[in-house]
Write a protein that holds these residues in place. Structure first.
Motif, mmCIF file in Angstrom:
data_model
loop_
_atom_site.group_PDB
_atom_site.id
_atom_site.type_symbol
_atom_site.label_atom_id
_atom_site.label_comp_id
_atom_site.label_asym_id
_atom_site.label_seq_id
_atom_site.Cartn_x
_atom_site.Cartn_y
_atom_site.Cartn_z
ATOM 1 N N GLN A 88 0.716 -1.094 -0.318
ATOM 2 C CA GLN A 88 0.018 -0.025 -0.056
ATOM 3 C C GLN A 88 0.913 1.464 -0.021
ATOM 4 O O GLN A 88 0.215 2.324 -0.280
ATOM 5 C CB GLN A 88 -0.963 0.033 1.365
ATOM 6 N N ASN A 89 2.028 1.074 0.325
ATOM 7 C CA ASN A 89 3.058 2.311 0.064
ATOM 8 C C ASN A 89 2.821 3.059 -1.355
ATOM 9 O O ASN A 89 3.072 2.569 -2.144
ATOM 10 C CB ASN A 89 4.322 1.678 0.293
ATOM 11 N N PRO A 90 2.272 4.381 -1.260
ATOM 12 C CA PRO A 90 2.366 4.977 -2.339
ATOM 13 C C PRO A 90 3.588 5.234 -3.117
ATOM 14 O O PRO A 90 3.316 5.060 -4.347
ATOM 15 C CB PRO A 90 1.865 6.492 -1.779
ATOM 16 N N LYS A 91 4.664 5.145 -2.552
ATOM 17 C CA LYS A 91 5.924 5.382 -3.322
ATOM 18 C C LYS A 91 6.038 4.175 -4.256
ATOM 19 O O LYS A 91 6.625 4.031 -5.323
ATOM 20 C CB LYS A 91 7.241 5.786 -2.492
ATOM 21 N N LEU A 92 5.964 2.989 -3.404
ATOM 22 C CA LEU A 92 6.041 1.660 -4.321
ATOM 23 C C LEU A 92 5.136 1.570 -5.232
ATOM 24 O O LEU A 92 5.174 1.089 -6.386
ATOM 25 C CB LEU A 92 5.911 0.551 -3.314
ATOM 26 N N GLN A 93 3.664 2.010 -5.179
ATOM 27 C CA GLN A 93 2.719 1.714 -6.093
ATOM 28 C C GLN A 93 3.017 2.670 -7.262
ATOM 29 O O GLN A 93 2.846 2.294 -8.449
ATOM 30 C CB GLN A 93 1.400 2.197 -5.528
ATOM 31 N N ASP A 94 3.399 3.932 -7.026
ATOM 32 C CA ASP A 94 3.674 4.846 -8.126
ATOM 33 C C ASP A 94 5.186 4.318 -9.146
ATOM 34 O O ASP A 94 5.048 4.195 -10.167
ATOM 35 C CB ASP A 94 4.080 6.215 -7.644
ATOM 36 N N PHE A 95 5.744 3.572 -8.411
ATOM 37 C CA PHE A 95 7.125 3.140 -8.901
ATOM 38 C C PHE A 95 6.673 2.016 -10.118
ATOM 39 O O PHE A 95 6.911 1.914 -10.983
ATOM 40 C CB PHE A 95 8.209 2.800 -8.029
ATOM 41 N N PHE A 96 5.939 1.220 -9.448
ATOM 42 C CA PHE A 96 5.470 -0.235 -10.070
ATOM 43 C C PHE A 96 4.596 0.392 -11.367
ATOM 44 O O PHE A 96 4.665 0.058 -12.331
ATOM 45 C CB PHE A 96 4.793 -1.145 -9.134
ATOM 46 N N LYS A 97 3.648 1.349 -11.107
ATOM 47 C CA LYS A 97 2.702 1.835 -12.161
ATOM 48 C C LYS A 97 3.879 2.549 -13.374
ATOM 49 O O LYS A 97 3.313 2.313 -14.518
ATOM 50 C CB LYS A 97 1.682 2.808 -11.647
ATOM 51 N N SER A 98 4.756 3.072 -12.934
ATOM 52 C CA SER A 98 5.492 3.697 -13.914
ATOM 53 C C SER A 98 6.090 2.797 -14.742
ATOM 54 O O SER A 98 6.666 3.094 -15.758
ATOM 55 C CB SER A 98 6.553 4.837 -13.261
ATOM 56 N N ARG A 99 6.363 1.448 -14.302
ATOM 57 C CA ARG A 99 7.127 0.476 -14.980
ATOM 58 C C ARG A 99 6.272 -0.420 -15.691
ATOM 59 O O ARG A 99 6.524 -1.580 -16.217
ATOM 60 C CB ARG A 99 8.066 -0.648 -13.887
ATOM 61 N N GLY A 100 4.774 -0.053 -15.881
ATOM 62 C CA GLY A 100 3.878 -0.822 -16.336
ATOM 63 C C GLY A 100 3.323 -2.154 -15.498
ATOM 64 O O GLY A 100 2.784 -3.246 -16.126
ATOM 65 N N SER A 101 3.570 -2.028 -14.348
ATOM 66 C CA SER A 101 3.245 -3.167 -13.391
ATOM 67 C C SER A 101 2.234 -2.727 -12.455
ATOM 68 O O SER A 101 2.021 -1.719 -12.173
ATOM 69 C CB SER A 101 4.365 -3.590 -12.447
ATOM 70 N N VAL A 102 1.383 -3.763 -11.958
ATOM 71 C CA VAL A 102 0.491 -3.639 -10.906
ATOM 72 C C VAL A 102 0.891 -4.411 -9.675
ATOM 73 O O VAL A 102 1.333 -5.428 -9.585
ATOM 74 C CB VAL A 102 -0.894 -4.190 -11.201
ATOM 75 N N LEU A 103 1.262 -3.645 -8.511
ATOM 76 C CA LEU A 103 1.603 -4.090 -7.446
ATOM 77 C C LEU A 103 0.359 -4.416 -6.549
ATOM 78 O O LEU A 103 -0.153 -3.539 -5.976
ATOM 79 C CB LEU A 103 2.325 -2.946 -6.799
ATOM 80 N N GLN A 104 -0.119 -5.595 -6.409
ATOM 81 C CA GLN A 104 -1.232 -5.988 -5.588
ATOM 82 C C GLN A 104 -1.012 -7.226 -4.694
ATOM 83 O O GLN A 104 -0.564 -8.350 -5.297
ATOM 84 C CB GLN A 104 -2.401 -6.070 -6.663
ATOM 85 N N ALA A 105 -1.494 -7.277 -3.545
ATOM 86 C CA ALA A 105 -1.527 -8.447 -2.780
ATOM 87 C C ALA A 105 -2.818 -9.413 -2.999
ATOM 88 O O ALA A 105 -3.671 -8.699 -3.942
ATOM 89 C CB ALA A 105 -1.442 -8.041 -1.342
ATOM 90 N N SER A 106 -2.788 -10.521 -2.536
ATOM 91 C CA SER A 106 -3.797 -11.547 -2.788
ATOM 92 C C SER A 106 -3.897 -12.485 -1.441
ATOM 93 O O SER A 106 -2.946 -12.543 -0.906
ATOM 94 C CB SER A 106 -3.719 -12.332 -3.982
ATOM 95 N N THR A 107 -4.664 -13.189 -1.340
ATOM 96 C CA THR A 107 -4.803 -14.076 -0.371
ATOM 97 C C THR A 107 -3.757 -15.518 -0.613
ATOM 98 O O THR A 107 -3.730 -15.598 -1.923
ATOM 99 C CB THR A 107 -6.361 -14.963 -0.036
ATOM 100 N N PRO A 108 -3.649 -16.211 -0.014
ATOM 101 C CA PRO A 108 -2.695 -17.315 -0.424
ATOM 102 C C PRO A 108 -3.590 -18.313 -1.148
ATOM 103 O O PRO A 108 -3.010 -18.864 -2.124
ATOM 104 C CB PRO A 108 -2.488 -18.277 1.003
#
Length: 330
Positions: free
Chosen positions: A284-304
């Motif tokens: 949920q870290n905004p900086k991580l979210q923005d960085f991944f988005k800038s690289r064309g990726s989606v940073l997203q957790a899931s259940t096991p």
């Protein structure tokens, strides 16, 4: 969807983690087994230091350390298309202090190349913790070919069977292109590289004319690479003018580009939950979210459970592509 504690035990038990509940027999043992200790958490990465997967894992590892209030150490174990990293994970104690950054190559592709002697069973030997990231791949064509659309590429390949070469740099790209060629009846030469950067070098040198790559490959090629279609079911906001395969009149591919984190199968459910919650908070870290988005990726957790279901869904997809391309090893 909410999952009860008992249902998660049952879920992980299907993958060989049934011993998780045995600690309840001994007084005091459960509390020791149900939480991480004070030792560092080691994340095994099946790639060399400095690569994309390594860099992203280290970024997330730093933030994860703050959530867990424990040191997080990244350890590179490249080689064997992921086998070395997985075997290192399986040698570790199932206590949550050794986990692995996993990709389709190590979890879906490599185990199915030797059906008579698979090195491990990803559905039984590993316990998913969470989904990590997903990203967009595109089919690119070199400006050396007289085509501007996916339909024109299909027509050109059908008129020149066995003359056009395409390159793939990982198993997800390989499976996607195997599906595409099989469904569209395209006779192209396949060249499998150890990484996308090697495929890109040959693409720029004219040795292959088609390749699969990320959103930034067009810029890297200085206009030599033209994106014809995205391999996702919907258009990417990063390249909104690039159609999907379905919009180009072709059957969509069913492979998915993802990364995730895994633990040994007998890791106790409460520890899996503790790690899952820590990763989810980290993502949920905004900086991580923005960085991944800038690289064309989606940073997203899931259940096991959701990550396990993705593995189950994708196993036959990879199996069919391996059979189609006759990639089996002795």
């Amino acid at each position: 969807m909410q999952h009860t504690h008992s249902s998660r035990r049952q879920f992980l038990g299907l993958m060989g983690a049934g011993l998780a509940g045995s600690a309840l027999v001994l007084p005091g043992a459960a509390s020791a087994a149900d939480t991480l200790g004070s030792r560092p958490v080691r994340i095994i990465v099946p790639f060399p230091a400095g690569g994309g997967g390594d860099t992203l894992t280290r970024m997330v590892g730093d933030a994860l350390s703050q959530q867990l209030k424990l040191p997080v150490v990244v350890e590179n174990k490249p080689g064997g298309d992921g086998v070395i990293a997985v075997q290192e994970l399986l040698r570790a104690a199932p206590d949550g202090h050794t986990i692995m950054f996993g990709t389709p190559s190590a979890l879906l592709y490599t185990p199915q190349l030797t059906p008579k002697r698979p090195p491990y069973d990803p559905l039984k030997d590993l316990a998913p913790i969470t989904h990590f990231s997903s990203f967009t791949y595109y089919v690119y064509v070199s400006d050396a070919l007289p085509v501007k659309t996916m339909g024109e590429l299909v027509d050109y390949v059908r008129k020149h069977p066995g003359k056009v070469a395409y390159g793939t740099g990982d198993s997800t790209q390989l499976v996607a292109m195997a599906q595409l060629c099989d469904q569209a009846k395209l006779d192209m030469i396949h060249v499998h590289y150890k990484g996308t950067s090697q495929a890109f070098t040959d693409f720029m040198g004219g040795r292959i004319q088609v390749m699969v790559g990320g959103f930034d490959l067009e810029e890297q090629s200085k206009g030599k690479a033209l994106p014809l279609a995205t391999l996702l079911p919907e258009r990417s906001p990063l390249k909104p003018n690039v159609p999907t395969l379905g919009e180009a009149g072709l059957a969509p591919v069913t492979t998915r580009a993802w990364t995730a984190f895994f633990a040994p199968a007998k890791t106790p459910v409460p520890i899996i939950d503790q790690l899952n919650k820590a990763f989810a908070a980290t993502f949920q870290n905004p900086k991580l979210q923005d960085f991944f988005k800038s690289r064309g990726s989606v940073l997203q957790a899931s259940t096991p459970e959701a990550m396990h279901e993705l593995l189950v869904e994708q196993m036959p997809v990879f199996a069919k592509a391996i059979k189609t391309l006759n990639l089996y090893r002795d």
